[in-house]
Design a protein around this motif. Structure first.
Motif, PDB file in Angstrom:
ATOM      1  N   VAL A   1       0.853  -1.183   0.000  1.00 44.77           N
ATOM      2  CA  VAL A   1       0.000   0.000   0.000  1.00 44.77           C
ATOM      3  C   VAL A   1       0.891   1.235   0.000  1.00 44.77           C
ATOM      4  CG1 VAL A   1      -2.013  -1.020   1.141  1.00 44.77           C
ATOM      5  CG2 VAL A   1      -0.142  -0.106   2.519  1.00 44.77           C
ATOM      6  N   ALA A   2       0.290   2.367  -0.357  1.00 38.30           N
ATOM      7  CA  ALA A   2       1.010   3.639  -0.362  1.00 38.30           C
ATOM      8  C   ALA A   2       0.114   4.728   0.209  1.00 38.30           C
ATOM      9  CB  ALA A   2       1.456   3.997  -1.778  1.00 38.30           C
ATOM     10  N   LEU A   3       0.760   5.740   0.813  1.00 35.70           N
ATOM     11  CA  LEU A   3       0.067   6.863   1.443  1.00 35.70           C
ATOM     12  C   LEU A   3       0.723   8.142   0.966  1.00 35.70           C
ATOM     13  CD1 LEU A   3      -2.086   7.661   3.643  1.00 35.70           C
ATOM     14  CD2 LEU A   3      -0.192   7.701   5.267  1.00 35.70           C
ATOM     15  N   ARG A   4      -0.101   9.191   0.716  1.00 35.37           N
ATOM     16  CA  ARG A   4       0.417  10.466   0.219  1.00 35.37           C
ATOM     17  C   ARG A   4       0.009  11.602   1.162  1.00 35.37           C
ATOM     18  NH1 ARG A   4       3.673  11.427  -3.973  1.00 35.37           N
ATOM     19  NH2 ARG A   4       2.268  12.920  -4.970  1.00 35.37           N
ATOM     20  N   PRO A   5       0.676  11.739   2.296  1.00 32.91           N
ATOM     21  CA  PRO A   5       0.318  12.821   3.228  1.00 32.91           C
ATOM     22  C   PRO A   5       1.004  14.132   2.855  1.00 32.91           C
ATOM     23  CG  PRO A   5       2.024  11.460   4.197  1.00 32.91           C
ATOM     24  CD  PRO A   5       1.724  10.860   2.853  1.00 32.91           C
ATOM     25  N   ARG A   6       0.491  15.230   3.458  1.00 33.45           N
ATOM     26  CA  ARG A   6       1.066  16.557   3.252  1.00 33.45           C
ATOM     27  C   ARG A   6       1.810  16.999   4.501  1.00 33.45           C
ATOM     28  NH1 ARG A   6      -0.705  19.594  -1.074  1.00 33.45           N
ATOM     29  NH2 ARG A   6      -2.414  18.680  -2.290  1.00 33.45           N
ATOM     30  N   HIS A   7       2.872  17.799   4.284  1.00 35.96           N
ATOM     31  CA  HIS A   7       3.624  18.351   5.405  1.00 35.96           C
ATOM     32  C   HIS A   7       2.764  19.393   6.111  1.00 35.96           C
ATOM     33  CE1 HIS A   7       6.867  20.221   7.720  1.00 35.96           C
ATOM     34  NE2 HIS A   7       7.556  19.109   7.483  1.00 35.96           N
ATOM     35  N   ARG A   8       2.785  19.391   7.418  1.00 35.55           N
ATOM     36  CA  ARG A   8       1.888  20.259   8.188  1.00 35.55           C
ATOM     37  C   ARG A   8       2.195  21.744   7.973  1.00 35.55           C
ATOM     38  NH1 ARG A   8      -1.253  17.628  11.906  1.00 35.55           N
ATOM     39  NH2 ARG A   8      -0.713  15.459  12.345  1.00 35.55           N
ATOM     40  N   SER A   9       3.453  22.095   7.770  1.00 35.40           N
ATOM     41  CA  SER A   9       3.812  23.513   7.658  1.00 35.40           C
ATOM     42  C   SER A   9       3.989  23.955   6.206  1.00 35.40           C
ATOM     43  CB  SER A   9       5.102  23.782   8.442  1.00 35.40           C
ATOM     44  OG  SER A   9       6.157  22.953   7.966  1.00 35.40           O
ATOM     45  N   THR A  10       4.687  23.173   5.388  1.00 29.12           N
ATOM     46  CA  THR A  10       4.965  23.584   4.006  1.00 29.12           C
ATOM     47  C   THR A  10       3.908  23.127   3.014  1.00 29.12           C
ATOM     48  OG1 THR A  10       6.291  21.599   3.570  1.00 29.12           O
ATOM     49  CG2 THR A  10       7.429  23.507   4.531  1.00 29.12           C
ATOM     50  N   GLY A  11       3.116  22.109   3.362  1.00 29.89           N
ATOM     51  CA  GLY A  11       2.128  21.581   2.430  1.00 29.89           C
ATOM     52  C   GLY A  11       2.700  20.663   1.388  1.00 29.89           C
ATOM     53  N   GLU A  12       3.974  20.322   1.479  1.00 29.67           N
ATOM     54  CA  GLU A  12       4.611  19.432   0.516  1.00 29.67           C
ATOM     55  C   GLU A  12       4.070  18.009   0.672  1.00 29.67           C
ATOM     56  OE1 GLU A  12       9.088  17.712  -0.524  1.00 29.67           O
ATOM     57  OE2 GLU A  12       8.756  19.107   1.145  1.00 29.67           O
ATOM     58  N   THR A  13       3.811  17.343  -0.464  1.00 31.15           N
ATOM     59  CA  THR A  13       3.282  15.986  -0.470  1.00 31.15           C
ATOM     60  C   THR A  13       4.424  14.985  -0.592  1.00 31.15           C
ATOM     61  OG1 THR A  13       1.242  16.743  -1.515  1.00 31.15           O
ATOM     62  CG2 THR A  13       1.697  14.393  -1.584  1.00 31.15           C
TER      63      THR A  13
ATOM     64  N   ALA B   1       6.192   8.370  13.933  1.00 29.15           N
ATOM     65  CA  ALA B   1       6.758   9.710  14.075  1.00 29.15           C
ATOM     66  C   ALA B   1       6.327  10.636  12.942  1.00 29.15           C
ATOM     67  CB  ALA B   1       8.278   9.624  14.133  1.00 29.15           C
ATOM     68  N   LEU B   2       5.820  10.054  11.826  1.00 28.81           N
ATOM     69  CA  LEU B   2       5.365  10.901  10.721  1.00 28.81           C
ATOM     70  C   LEU B   2       4.219  11.805  11.121  1.00 28.81           C
ATOM     71  CD1 LEU B   2       5.468   8.433   7.694  1.00 28.81           C
ATOM     72  CD2 LEU B   2       6.955  10.380   8.092  1.00 28.81           C
ATOM     73  N   PHE B   3       3.393  11.371  12.070  1.00 20.09           N
ATOM     74  CA  PHE B   3       2.253  12.182  12.482  1.00 20.09           C
ATOM     75  C   PHE B   3       2.702  13.517  13.068  1.00 20.09           C
ATOM     76  CE2 PHE B   3       0.226   8.000  12.442  1.00 20.09           C
ATOM     77  CZ  PHE B   3      -0.919   8.299  11.731  1.00 20.09           C
ATOM     78  N   LYS B   4       3.940  13.584  13.512  1.00 21.46           N
ATOM     79  CA  LYS B   4       4.440  14.824  14.097  1.00 21.46           C
ATOM     80  C   LYS B   4       4.686  15.883  13.031  1.00 21.46           C
ATOM     81  CE  LYS B   4       8.122  16.533  17.137  1.00 21.46           C
ATOM     82  NZ  LYS B   4       9.337  16.158  17.889  1.00 21.46           N
ATOM     83  N   TYR B   5       5.072  15.441  11.817  1.00 18.75           N
ATOM     84  CA  TYR B   5       5.426  16.384  10.758  1.00 18.75           C
ATOM     85  C   TYR B   5       4.441  16.374   9.602  1.00 18.75           C
ATOM     86  CZ  TYR B   5       9.839  15.820  13.274  1.00 18.75           C
ATOM     87  OH  TYR B   5      10.785  15.753  14.251  1.00 18.75           O
TER      88      TYR B   5
END
Length: 728
Positions: free
Chosen positions: A47-59, A69-73
């Motif tokens: 499977v794959a996931l495409r989250p966005r960065h909380r501050s920059t919005g980078e995918t 630890a990804l939930f932090k950023y």
């Protein structure tokens, strides 16, 4: 269950370019490694996931199990896991490319030749994979990764051949593969699969896990956040089993026997017991008592100081009044007395004496001395002395004396009324005491008869009060006959005063509509407003003697009859249930009990209709595969049924072999041979079989290159099938 992440491989350049890369592209797990090895190098969820960065919005792209630890950023809550598969067929090649990128990178391929893969690739697929999916996969491997050659093989066939070499299954048999999203039945003849006899059902391990999650979420909605898909998968692997007879197993749990209790499993959720309040120690009690004593002493001192100040003020006021009285006694002329009264603010000597008496009483009370009531002291004072101006005619009094006379008349009337009310209360109290005494004597003589009389009286008064309330609410029942059905219309719900107001309003509106509006020209018209605004419901404020008597009887019954319940309380108990009282949550409230769910969820493999898939179950797939091979002799089919091979992650459920044997035997002729065997490792044998196959010398004859793909095209892929007999 999450697979542990393996560090990136560093020995990619040590392998010869002729060493094939083996990929088991499963619907649940992606496995990649080198041909000839016993275990894959890299394994992760497909499977794959495409989250966005909380501050920059980078995918970013996350493949497999993500690090918490990804939930932090990164905001992982606004995107969901996506699989490249749809019912075991790859159709999302964008996601497939992310998965392959991560797999090759972890294998170490990105460090050489700018990320190009310079090794032959053997990739598994499902039986009868659509040509379009196979062609796009070949295009992806050739053009994106630069693979020199590619080969495709069926995962269940590799597992069957691997176990055939181990002596688990025979050359002729049937492979029953229970996969992640689908299940397949593949006949084998002389070591080669027969695609024309294959059978597929769109149920697998995913449906079992998802069904378990749904059942537990409905059963424990307040723990829905804890019942995740991953936890449901873990519970399925640890506790679920296939029932030998589904209906009989349900009856066991329905009866609630000891056997059903033994089969239940409990999952204890995290629970912190509430803190227990320990009783205070003797030292703590002594400390609190000392604090209370100190506070009480302070309050007593404040009250004593306040009382002392009040006594001083009253003594000063009493001294002033005594001085005034002495001055009035010494005054010989009326003019001097009037001058003294004018300076003091009092109107008469009697008013000063009355004030002197009140202050004296207050002073005695403040000092704690016994005091007499006003009435007791008034007995010694005659009415003429207390109210001297009342008996004097108005013609003989000055204007100020007339005001004083009115005030004395008011005081006299109030005092006499108070005396009469006090006398009446005393008489009523004496009558009540006498009545209570007589009732007590009757009760002592015959308690049972006394209670019966009280109950009869209470019933009579209750019915009388209820009848009065009904009449007041619904009227007297003598309507105009329009309400034939006996229901209560608006007019019947109004009381007499409200009906009178309605009549006056109706009359006024009727007169207004006749012609010229002359309402208000006459003085008597304005009496209508007085009648409409008149409060005729004053009887509600009057104490009803029947109601008071009912209350007294109810009090007596409550005192002497423990089983007595008032009608108002009984009505409340009938009309509304008592709201649930909050209680302290215990460890049992944080338990998830698995009962029928343990075998009800795996039952979808045999009854797919339970999850909306109206197809055949696992036990019927074997007979369907055999019926699709009409050219085979019955003896060959019997020989195949002696080697029914179970593989795939879904086949690890306990009890599956016994249930399959029962179901398949029901579709086979009487006393026909039947044998079910299980793979050595149902999960890993597909990759291991492909690894052994790719390491064989004849593997190079089964691959096709980019040049072959360009020359022969997609239609050639339709006829492309590898020969599994090279495995032997």
């Amino acid at each position: 269950m999450a697979e542990a992440r393996i560090a990136r491989q560093t020995d990619y350049d040590l392998f010869s370019p002729t060493t094939p890369i083996v990929i088991d592209n499963g619907g649940s797990t992606f496995r990649i490694g080198w041909a000839g090895e016993s275990d894959p190098r890299i394994m992760f969820r497909n499977v794959a996931l495409r989250p966005r960065h909380r501050s920059t919005g980078e995918t970013v792209t996350v493949v497999g199990e993500h690090d918490p630890a990804l939930f932090k950023y990164f905001d992982c809550t606004r995107s969901s896991w996506r699989s490249p598969f749809d019912n075991n067929v790859v159709y999302q090649f964008e996601i497939m490319e992310y998965v392959l990128d991560y797999g090759f990178d972890q294998l170490g391929a990105s460090s050489s030749m700018a990320g190009k893969v310079d090794h032959p690739i053997l990739m598994t697929e499902c039986i009868l994979n659509p040509v379009s999916s196979r062609a796009k996969m070949a295009e992806l491997l050739f053009e994106t990764y630069g693979a020199p050659s590619v080969a495709f093989g069926v995962d269940a066939a590799f597992s069957y051949k691997y176990n055939q070499n181990l002596g688990i299954c025979a050359e002729d048999g049937i492979a029953l593969s229970v996969g992640y999203m689908t299940s397949h039945s593949i006949p084998f003849l002389k070591g080669e699969p027969l695609p024309e006899g294959s059978c597929r059902t769109n149920v697998g391990g995913y449906h079992v896990t998802n069904y378990l999650k749904e059942l537990l979420s409905l059963k424990y909605p307040y723990h829905a956040s804890s019942i995740t898909w991953e936890k449901s998968e873990e519970l399925k692997r640890e506790h679920c089993y296939v029932a030998p007879d589904y209906a009989s197993e349900l009856q066991i749990f329905k009866k609630g026997t000891k056997e059903s209790e033994e089969k239940k499993r409990v999952w204890q959720l995290p629970w912190i017991p509430p803190p227990q309040e320990e009783p205070p120690s003797e030292e703590e009690l002594a400390r609190k008592a000392a604090i209370r004593e100190k506070q009480g002493q302070r309050l007593r001192e404040m009250a004593a100081a306040k009382r002392s100040q009040k006594i001083t003020d009253l003594e000063n006021e009493l001294h002033v009044l005594e001085t005034l009285l002495s001055q009035l006694e010494q005054a010989e002329q009326p003019e001097v007395a009037s001058s003294i009264l004018a300076r003091s603010g009092y109107l008469s000597r009697q008013e000063i004496e009355s004030a002197h008496f009140r202050v004296s009483q207050s002073l005695r009370k403040a000092r704690g001395e016994p005091t007499g009531t006003v009435e007791d002291n008034a007995d010694n004072v005659t009415s003429a002395d207390k109210y001297p101006l009342v008996s004097i005619p108005d013609e003989m009094l000055t204007p100020d004396q007339l005001k004083e006379k009115k005030r004395q008349l008011f005081l006299k009337t109030t005092s006499e009324g108070r005396l009469r009310a006090k006398q009446k209360r005393s008489e009523e109290e004496m009558m009540r005491e006498r009545q209570n005494q007589l009732e007590e004597e009757r009760r002592l003589e015959n308690p049972e008869l006394y209670l019966e009389e009280l109950r009869a009286k209470y019933k009579e008064l209750s019915e009388k009060m209820d009848q009065r309330k009904r009449l007041k609410t619904n009227g007297n029942g003598n309507g105009n006959g329009n309400n034939v059905s006996g229901g209560t219309g608006r007019g019947e719900r109004l009381n007499a005063a409200q009906r009178e107001r309605m009549r006056l309003l109706t009359t006024a509106l009727y007169d207004k509509g006749k012609g010229e509006d002359t309402f208000g020209l006459k003085d008597e018209d304005w009496q209508l407003y007085k009648l409409m605004s008149k409060d005729t419901d004053d009887d509600d404020d009057v104490v009803d003697p029947d109601e008071a008597e009912l209350e007294r009887v109810a009090t007596k019954l409550q005192e002497f009859d423990p089983s007595f319940v008032e009608r108002t309380e009984a009505r409340l108990m009938q009309s509304a249930q008592e709201p649930p009282r909050p209680r302290t949550l215990t460890a049992e409230d944080y338990q998830v009990v698995l009962g029928v769910e343990r075998f009800r969820c795996p039952e979808v493999l045999f009854q797919p209709g339970m999850v909306g898939e109206y197809q055949v179950g696992l036990d019927e797939m074997v007979s369907h595969s055999l019926r699709r091979l009409p050219n085979l002799d019955s003896s060959v089919k019997d020989h195949m049924c002696q080697s029914i091979f179970l593989t795939g992650g879904g086949s690890l459920l306990p009890g599956l072999e016994q249930r399959l044997e029962t179901g398949i035997r029901a579709t086979r002729p009487y006393l026909s041979p039947l044998k079910i065997v299980r793979a050595v490792d149902s999960v890993m044998d597909a990759w291991r079989g492909a690894s052994v196959y790719a390491a064989s010398e004849m593997f190079s004859t089964q691959i096709f290159s980019l040049q072959d793909y360009n020359e022969k095209g997609e239609d050639w892929l339709r006829r492309y099938n590898i020969v599994y007999s090279l495995y032997d």
